[in-house]
Design an enzyme around this catalytic site. Structure first.
Site, mmCIF file in Angstrom:
data_model
loop_
_atom_site.group_PDB
_atom_site.id
_atom_site.type_symbol
_atom_site.label_atom_id
_atom_site.label_comp_id
_atom_site.label_asym_id
_atom_site.label_seq_id
_atom_site.Cartn_x
_atom_site.Cartn_y
_atom_site.Cartn_z
ATOM 1 C CG MET A 1 -56.745 -51.027 4.867
ATOM 2 S SD MET A 1 -55.719 -49.560 4.744
ATOM 3 C CE MET A 1 -54.160 -50.294 4.274
ATOM 4 C CB CYS A 2 -59.584 -49.718 9.935
ATOM 5 S SG CYS A 2 -58.569 -51.019 10.686
#
Length: 671
Positions: A1-2
């Protein structure tokens, strides 16, 4: 997740400033505090950047993005999670693929290289948004997951296309204009958005289940959009009759949900659960606890109002599953004290401070050492949990029932949900010609917001109001709905389709989901929105989603053995924070914000609202004759008025490129 960002120029030879790309990553440091990366192809006028939250493959260097294919033809920047990626990796490796990381993201490069985009998208399971550049085609693909769990925005500038995970990422680029559109302002004031739009001029969202393709030909970029997935219910006449085998569907839902939960427990860090007093999150916790040998960490929001607090049932569920239970007790003034900061993350207005409560909860999750939680979002959309769905079922899907019986069900529905009338349920029937023509009726889920149009329009400043005098917001929304997904469908299916396309993506997954979760570097995984489960849920006959007066019937039966009896029997209770009018301390906090953002000078400088109407709205709110559902609606309108002023402060009055550069300097993120 970024967090992801990128620039694609019309002219391949036009240089890209590396530090601008880094600044774009830095301003979303909250999405990825574990490191950053960038890559520019100078001869091709394209550059990507990335802020990393490490969850799969924690190695600092091996999982660093953007990723490049071995032949340098493909470049990828990805936000989100791909589940079942180990099976895909194994298959690709057997076919000769060489992986340089343990990251789930890298599978996109190898799938695309071998099978093309269409087949790649069929393989991808999870919540994701990514940018993929193919040098051979000289094309950029911007891709968003099926339900829009992960955000992705883009805009065209004088020099090309800029994209990113958040609006502030685009605004960090000096070429991107920062101004409200009149239509965008209108929709902020009535809560419901036009799919694919934002509050700001020229700024678009990639729609859920869509690909935006940007292709360069002869020094000019052209943009096209294609849908790769949609919410596809069966034809109404293809459902089995009343003699259907209920247990078949109960077993199917149980099997698919368990599989979705188990996939979302895949991580190289601990995975917790959000826990309210609803069937949805309790089901997730129950299945997660049954799938592991260790105690699951559960996080619950508690309110200091008994009417809205769900902690007693959450405690009962936590004890039943032996969860490690953490309760965050919120007081009235906690919510508006953090309203301004929350809107910096949501980048749109909110009608209820539940978004603030979720922001504060993600902060506690982060401080507890967790990066990942599973959530119950999506269950109401799949299994018809909201009161509005029952209302539409009673009046459009059960024509064979006597009118007196349907009216009694309607009475009970509104009595049991009176706290939410004016928000989740309309104060009175609102009919839209555009929706009637497209859907066959005006779904109850959009009525509360469309009915605010007559209130919102006079609130707009004269110049803005003039631009939308002939504009019909319901027509703009209805025009985006795919008629082929509505034609021949059961009325309940049509109502659910509209909600999924509007309120799920524009509200629940935005200011109630990703944006306030990732504000504190915390990834939420909504297991119900696994598309394998969703496609099965679409096949469940309407009368098993709502049976009699009981919503989510098939899910209740599937989870019966996991749920406390009180919860199994309980009617759906909308999860909301107590509105401002319910507490004097909360209203005092609203007034303090109004002194800062809705004073005459601030309103006139922003040029968005009519100050005299702002004053009149507050006076109306304080009128002792105004009570109940009208106050609920006015609370929402005031939140939106505050919201547009706060958004103006954050993104127009503030020099965002300078702010991003300063953030990069503070982090020592330098090109």
């Amino acid at each position: 997740m970024c967090g992801i960002a990128g620039v694609f120029h019309h002219q391949a030879e036009r240089s890209i400033d590396a530090q601008t790309l880094v600044n774009m990553a830095a301003i979303m440091h909250h999405r990825g505090p574990d490191g950053f990366g960038y890559h520019i192809k100078p001869e091709q006028g394209i550059g990507f950047s990335h802020a990393r939250l490490s969850i799969i493959d924690l190695n600092e260097f091996r999982g660093k993005q953007p990723f490049l294919s071995d032949d340098q033809r493909l470049m990828l920047t990805h936000n989100g999670e791909f589940y079942d990626f180990k099976r895909i990796r194994a298959d690709l490796t057997a076919r000769g693929a060489r992986f340089r990381s343990k990251s789930d993201s890298e599978i996109v490069l190898h799938l695309f290289d071998r099978y093309g985009l269409e087949s790649t998208l069929q393989e991808l399971r999870g919540e994701f948004a990514f940018g993929l550049f193919d040098a051979a085609e000289d094309s950029l693909y911007l891709v968003r997951d099926r339900f829009g769990i992960k955000p992705l925005y883009w805009t065209e500038t004088e020099h090309g296309v800029v994209f990113g995970s958040e609006l502030k990422v685009l605004f960090a680029h000096p070429d991107v204009k920062r101004e409200f559109s009149a239509e965008g302002l209108y929709h902020q004031l009535i809560q419901v958005m036009v799919p694919g739009s934002t509050a700001f001029s020229g700024i678009h969202q990639v729609q859920p289940g869509h690909v935006v393709k940007v292709t360069r030909r002869d020094g000019k970029l052209s943009v096209s959009e294609q849908k790769y997935w949609d919410v596809n219910f069966p034809d109404e006449h293809d459902y089995p009759g009343d003699d259907v085998d209920e247990e078949h569907y109960v077993e199917g839902v149980r099997e698919k949900l368990l599989e979705a939960v188990q996939h979302r427990m895949t991580a190289d860090v601990p995975v917790g659960c959000y826990l309210s007093g609803g069937i949805d999150s309790c089901s997730i916790l129950g299945l997660a606890s049954a799938s592991t040998q260790t105690s699951v960490k559960a996080f619950t929001i508690g309110f200091d109002s008994a009417d809205y607090d769900e902690t007693p049932i959450a405690k009962e569920m936590a004890e039943a599953t032996q969860a490690d239970h953490h309760i965050m007790a919120l007081k009235a003034n906690d919510l508006y004290d953090h309203f301004v900061k929350t809107l910096w993350h949501t980048e749109r207005t909110i009608y209820n401070t539940l978004g603030v409560a979720k922001y504060l909860m993600s902060k506690e999750v982060h401080e507890a050492g967790y990066k990942v939680v599973m959530t119950g979002e999506g269950s109401d959309e799949l299994f018809a949990g909201y009161p509005a769905f029952r209302k539409d079922m009673f009046f459009h899907g059960l024509d064979h029932l006597p009118e007196i019986e349907r009216l009694e069900w309607q009475r009970l529905l509104e009595e049991n949900n009176k706290l939410f009338k004016g928000a989740m349920l309309a104060r009175e029937e609102f009919v839209s010609d555009a929706f009637n023509k497209k859907v066959g009726f005006t779904p109850s889920c959009v009525q509360p917001w469309l009915s605010c149009s007559s209130v919102a329009l006079p609130l707009m400043a004269a110049d803005m109001r003039k631009q939308v005098e002939q504009y019909d917001p319901s027509n703009a929304i209805a025009a985006t709905l795919d008629e082929s997904m509505l034609k021949g469908r059961h009325p309940l299916d049509r109502a659910q389709y509209v909600w999924i396309k509007t309120m799920l993506e524009g509200q629940i997954l935005t200011w109630g989901g990703d944006r306030v979760d990732m504000a504190n570097s915390m990834e939420a995984r909504p297991a119900f929105l696994d598309h394998h489960l969703a496609e099965y849920a679409f096949s469940v006959p309407p009368h098993l989603r709502i049976k009699g007066n009981k919503e989510k019937y098939v899910l209740r039966e599937a989870m019966k053995g996991l749920l406390p009896e009180t919860l199994y029997k309980r009617e759906k209770f909308a999860f909301m924070a107590p509105p401002a009018h319910t507490d004097p301390e909360k209203w005092k906090a609203v007034e303090q914000l109004a002194e800062q953002f809705l004073n005459k000078k601030a309103v006139e400088e922003a040029g968005l609202l009519d100050y005299d109407m702002v004053v009149k709205t507050f006076e109306q709110h304080q009128d002792p004759e105004v009570k109940g559902e009208e106050q609920v609606q006015l609370d929402a309108v005031i939140n939106h008025m505050l919201g547009v002023q706060v958004l103006h402060h954050h993104f127009i009055a503030t020099d965002v490129p300078k702010q991003a550069a300063q953030r990069a300097k503070e982090l020592d993120w330098q090109a």
